[in-house]
Design an enzyme around this catalytic site. Sequence first.
Site, PDB file in Angstrom:
ATOM      1  N   GLU A 101       0.825  -1.207   0.000  1.00 46.49           N
ATOM      2  CA  GLU A 101       0.000   0.000   0.000  1.00 46.49           C
ATOM      3  C   GLU A 101       0.862   1.261   0.000  1.00 46.49           C
ATOM      4  O   GLU A 101       0.507   2.270  -0.619  1.00 46.49           O
ATOM      5  CB  GLU A 101      -0.956   0.001   1.195  1.00 46.49           C
ATOM      6  N   HIS A 104       1.891   2.255  -3.415  1.00 49.26           N
ATOM      7  CA  HIS A 104       0.964   3.143  -4.121  1.00 49.26           C
ATOM      8  C   HIS A 104       1.206   4.604  -3.734  1.00 49.26           C
ATOM      9  O   HIS A 104       1.093   5.504  -4.568  1.00 49.26           O
ATOM     10  CB  HIS A 104      -0.486   2.770  -3.787  1.00 49.26           C
TER      11      HIS A 104
END
Length: 233
Positions: A101, A104
């Site tokens: 994550e 990202h």
Amino acid sequence: MFSGYMGYYVITGIIALVSGLVSSRLKSKFNHYSKLQLRNGMTGAEIAQKMLIDNGIRDVKVISTPGMLTDHYNPRNKTVNLSEGVYHQRNAAAAAVAAHECGHAVQHATAYSWLTMRSKLVPLVNISSKMSMWAIMGGVALMASMKLGQTIAMIGLALYAVSTLFSFITLPVEYDASKRALVWLEQANMVTSQEYDGAKDALKWAARTYVVAALGSLATLLYFAIQILGRRR
């Protein structure tokens, strides 16, 4: 109207079956690697914070979100949202998800082209996901009685094509985030070789869920395209 939409139901059934199998395998992998405790003793939240700092990102918050495998990065408010298990746990699965994550977030900070393209499509996808099937089904129902049905069906097909394109653009975004995560985990000495292998395997199965979704969307698009274009007069 299509012959009972039999082809559509078959495609939908196959997609659902394959998706269910992959999702089940993914959950099994995460459960397995959740038992592989990190030697460094860091939680998923701590892993995420360190990866962000190491990449010079200080305006992104790491927060906990309810549910299992609900982890995601929100570019609008710049938050890395980790499921409660990932946020608090200290294992290879948590490290993999947290780092992914943050991958990202790094993409966002560096204006990664595929992520930028994906973000621009979001508003249109929000519309197409709600309207495409209604337009396709309604247009097909009207095709036998009026020419307007053909136009409506084609509009629905175009909208569905946007969603399919979105699902394929998502693939390089997800694979790149995993690559960034694994490179950082190794280079920053966050994991042992065994923990690294576990994180890599977990992310591999997570990526496969996106592959199945993209191929399923493409198969559905092609089916409707053949049916609609084949009925043109």
